[in-house]
Design an enzyme around this catalytic site. Structure first.
Site, PDB file in Angstrom:
ATOM      1  N   ARG A   5     -64.395 169.170  24.934  1.00 27.12           N
ATOM      2  CA  ARG A   5     -65.123 167.960  25.329  1.00 27.12           C
ATOM      3  C   ARG A   5     -66.161 168.276  26.395  1.00 27.12           C
ATOM      4  O   ARG A   5     -67.287 167.802  26.335  1.00 27.12           O
ATOM      5  CB  ARG A   5     -64.160 166.885  25.834  1.00 27.12           C
ATOM      6  CG  ARG A   5     -63.315 166.274  24.741  1.00 27.12           C
ATOM      7  CD  ARG A   5     -62.399 165.224  25.271  1.00 27.12           C
ATOM      8  NE  ARG A   5     -61.539 165.836  26.286  1.00 27.12           N
ATOM      9  CZ  ARG A   5     -60.940 165.181  27.257  1.00 27.12           C
ATOM     10  NH1 ARG A   5     -61.093 163.895  27.381  1.00 27.12           N
ATOM     11  NH2 ARG A   5     -60.168 165.795  28.118  1.00 27.12           N
ATOM     12  N   ASN A  23     -60.797 162.837  22.756  1.00 24.05           N
ATOM     13  CA  ASN A  23     -59.700 163.381  21.968  1.00 24.05           C
ATOM     14  C   ASN A  23     -59.070 162.251  21.169  1.00 24.05           C
ATOM     15  O   ASN A  23     -59.023 161.115  21.634  1.00 24.05           O
ATOM     16  CB  ASN A  23     -58.629 163.998  22.870  1.00 24.05           C
ATOM     17  CG  ASN A  23     -59.066 165.312  23.466  1.00 24.05           C
ATOM     18  OD1 ASN A  23     -60.079 165.865  23.098  1.00 24.05           O
ATOM     19  ND2 ASN A  23     -58.292 165.796  24.408  1.00 24.05           N
TER      20      ASN A  23
END
Length: 77
Positions: A5, A23
């Site tokens: 990320r 996520n």
């Protein structure tokens, strides 16, 4: 996961793209990205390789509606 990320957010900032990533409960990363098509193509090349230590299994894309006035790329929880 987490490293991916932050890698994605860093690359998006480098390219001047906006959007988000997060996520999912099934250990995937999903998101949306906005910018010029040719820049997004380069961004996807980077994302498909992933950061060191990550394993990208499959990169899926789809067209979406543009979100007006979006100003940055963020990591969502």
């Amino acid at each position: 996961g987490v490293g991916f990320r932050y890698f994605t957010r860093h690359r998006a900032a480098e390219y001047g793209l906006t959007g988000w990533c997060r996520n999912t409960p099934n250990d995937k990363v999903e998101g949306e990205i906005q910018g010029r098509a040719e820049i997004i193509t380069e961004f996807f090349k980077d994302i498909n390789s992933g950061p060191r230590g990550a394993r990208v299994v499959k990169l899926e894309t789809e067209e979406r509606e543009i979100i007006q006035d979006e100003k940055h790329f963020e990591i969502r929880r």
